[in-house]
Write a protein that holds these residues in place. Sequence first.
Motif, PDB file in Angstrom:
ATOM      1  N   LYS A 136      70.459  52.580  49.370  1.00  0.00           N
ATOM      2  CA  LYS A 136      71.857  52.692  49.003  1.00  0.00           C
ATOM      3  C   LYS A 136      72.703  51.741  49.847  1.00  0.00           C
ATOM      4  CE  LYS A 136      72.373  57.012  49.811  1.00  0.00           C
ATOM      5  NZ  LYS A 136      72.969  58.358  49.937  1.00  0.00           N
ATOM      6  N   GLU A 137      73.800  51.272  49.256  1.00  0.00           N
ATOM      7  CA  GLU A 137      74.681  50.350  49.957  1.00  0.00           C
ATOM      8  C   GLU A 137      75.248  50.988  51.231  1.00  0.00           C
ATOM      9  OE1 GLU A 137      76.877  47.098  51.107  1.00  0.00           O
ATOM     10  OE2 GLU A 137      75.214  47.278  49.695  1.00  0.00           O
ATOM     11  N   GLU A 138      75.523  52.295  51.169  1.00  0.00           N
ATOM     12  CA  GLU A 138      76.047  52.964  52.359  1.00  0.00           C
ATOM     13  C   GLU A 138      75.060  52.851  53.518  1.00  0.00           C
ATOM     14  OE1 GLU A 138      77.734  57.332  53.769  1.00  0.00           O
ATOM     15  OE2 GLU A 138      76.490  57.164  51.968  1.00  0.00           O
ATOM     16  N   TYR A 139      73.759  53.062  53.217  1.00  0.00           N
ATOM     17  CA  TYR A 139      72.754  52.928  54.269  1.00  0.00           C
ATOM     18  C   TYR A 139      72.701  51.499  54.770  1.00  0.00           C
ATOM     19  CZ  TYR A 139      68.304  51.669  56.210  1.00  0.00           C
ATOM     20  OH  TYR A 139      67.349  51.120  56.997  1.00  0.00           O
ATOM     21  N   GLN A 140      72.749  50.517  53.868  1.00  0.00           N
ATOM     22  CA  GLN A 140      72.679  49.122  54.284  1.00  0.00           C
ATOM     23  C   GLN A 140      73.839  48.784  55.223  1.00  0.00           C
ATOM     24  OE1 GLN A 140      70.222  47.256  53.758  1.00  0.00           O
ATOM     25  NE2 GLN A 140      69.112  48.275  52.112  1.00  0.00           N
ATOM     26  N   ARG A 141      75.031  49.297  54.928  1.00  0.00           N
ATOM     27  CA  ARG A 141      76.184  49.027  55.785  1.00  0.00           C
ATOM     28  C   ARG A 141      76.004  49.672  57.151  1.00  0.00           C
ATOM     29  NH1 ARG A 141      81.618  50.567  52.948  1.00  0.00           N
ATOM     30  NH2 ARG A 141      82.461  49.339  54.669  1.00  0.00           N
ATOM     31  N   LEU A 142      75.522  50.907  57.167  1.00  0.00           N
ATOM     32  CA  LEU A 142      75.309  51.586  58.442  1.00  0.00           C
ATOM     33  C   LEU A 142      74.254  50.880  59.276  1.00  0.00           C
ATOM     34  CD1 LEU A 142      75.438  55.287  57.215  1.00  0.00           C
ATOM     35  CD2 LEU A 142      77.072  54.181  58.751  1.00  0.00           C
ATOM     36  N   ARG A 143      73.193  50.403  58.618  1.00  0.00           N
ATOM     37  CA  ARG A 143      72.145  49.710  59.365  1.00  0.00           C
ATOM     38  C   ARG A 143      72.654  48.394  59.932  1.00  0.00           C
ATOM     39  NH1 ARG A 143      66.508  47.469  56.910  1.00  0.00           N
ATOM     40  NH2 ARG A 143      67.920  45.813  56.293  1.00  0.00           N
ATOM     41  N   ARG A 144      73.437  47.658  59.128  1.00  0.00           N
ATOM     42  CA  ARG A 144      74.007  46.408  59.638  1.00  0.00           C
ATOM     43  C   ARG A 144      74.894  46.679  60.843  1.00  0.00           C
ATOM     44  NH1 ARG A 144      74.796  45.186  54.041  1.00  0.00           N
ATOM     45  NH2 ARG A 144      77.003  45.736  54.216  1.00  0.00           N
ATOM     46  N   ALA A 145      75.715  47.734  60.741  1.00  0.00           N
ATOM     47  CA  ALA A 145      76.613  48.062  61.851  1.00  0.00           C
ATOM     48  C   ALA A 145      75.823  48.450  63.095  1.00  0.00           C
ATOM     49  CB  ALA A 145      77.553  49.198  61.440  1.00  0.00           C
ATOM     50  N   ALA A 146      74.805  49.302  62.927  1.00  0.00           N
ATOM     51  CA  ALA A 146      74.008  49.737  64.073  1.00  0.00           C
ATOM     52  C   ALA A 146      73.279  48.560  64.712  1.00  0.00           C
ATOM     53  CB  ALA A 146      73.018  50.818  63.647  1.00  0.00           C
ATOM     54  N   SER A 147      72.722  47.670  63.890  1.00  0.00           N
ATOM     55  CA  SER A 147      72.017  46.494  64.418  1.00  0.00           C
ATOM     56  C   SER A 147      72.970  45.605  65.210  1.00  0.00           C
ATOM     57  CB  SER A 147      71.394  45.691  63.273  1.00  0.00           C
ATOM     58  OG  SER A 147      70.430  46.432  62.580  1.00  0.00           O
ATOM     59  N   THR A 148      74.160  45.386  64.652  1.00  0.00           N
ATOM     60  CA  THR A 148      75.145  44.538  65.322  1.00  0.00           C
ATOM     61  C   THR A 148      75.568  45.144  66.652  1.00  0.00           C
ATOM     62  OG1 THR A 148      75.964  43.743  63.188  1.00  0.00           O
ATOM     63  CG2 THR A 148      77.411  43.446  65.097  1.00  0.00           C
ATOM     64  N   LEU A 149      75.785  46.463  66.671  1.00  0.00           N
ATOM     65  CA  LEU A 149      76.214  47.116  67.905  1.00  0.00           C
ATOM     66  C   LEU A 149      75.115  47.078  68.962  1.00  0.00           C
ATOM     67  CD1 LEU A 149      78.215  50.185  66.585  1.00  0.00           C
ATOM     68  CD2 LEU A 149      79.104  48.100  67.650  1.00  0.00           C
ATOM     69  N   GLU A 150      73.857  47.196  68.526  1.00  0.00           N
ATOM     70  CA  GLU A 150      72.757  47.095  69.492  1.00  0.00           C
ATOM     71  C   GLU A 150      72.738  45.711  70.137  1.00  0.00           C
ATOM     72  OE1 GLU A 150      68.856  48.281  68.706  1.00  0.00           O
ATOM     73  OE2 GLU A 150      69.393  50.200  67.793  1.00  0.00           O
TER      74      GLU A 150
END
Length: 210
Positions: A136-150
């Motif tokens: 889902k797009e929502e998951y993709q956005r959350l994963r991108r955000a989490a990866s960027t923050l890491e």
Amino acid sequence: MDGYGITEPRLRSVLPFRAAADELSGLRMTVREQLNLWGLTELVDDVEVVAGELAANVVRHVGQDTAATLVLAVGDGRLRLEAHDGSHTVPEIRQPGDYEENGRGLRLLAELAADWGTMLTASGKAVWCEFSLSVKEEYQRLRRAASTLEVYGRISGRLAPTSTRNLAVLEGSATGLIADLLCWVAKQGQDPDDFLDRAQMHYEAESGAA
């Protein structure tokens, strides 16, 4: 499948633990918190159960107070969970009687995970399993955000190299990243307030569509 074909950047968390009954509830809670931080709420219940059973198997079959490690990694549309310990004995699924506990953890793993296996390591073995992720797009956005923050957290020195389970630290990384982005926007001659307004409108539009 051995899991070494992952080529994209991964979210990864390494969780050392002591194999003892009084440690298991805290370990399960940490797994739950980590998955929630990554936005993988749909997998929390199943992964928490499997992680707890794998840790309990270390207690039962390797030894009380044994040093062990859980590894969580996200990549290529799957979540991979590994339980590492110092024994070279590879477990097998058995068919226990109605009142036997032995073999319960591996049966749960086989039922809940998309794939699983074992591998010998230099210091012992690892039991691994993989769970399919939602696209889902929502998951993709959350994963991108989490990866960027890491990545940002480690560059800025806010995060340790192996774990992201502290929500306060991630929130600090988010604040620092936004501040750096506003600085960059201002250096380009743009208005940071206008930038924030456009980002807010973009967020509200996509959230409303979801």
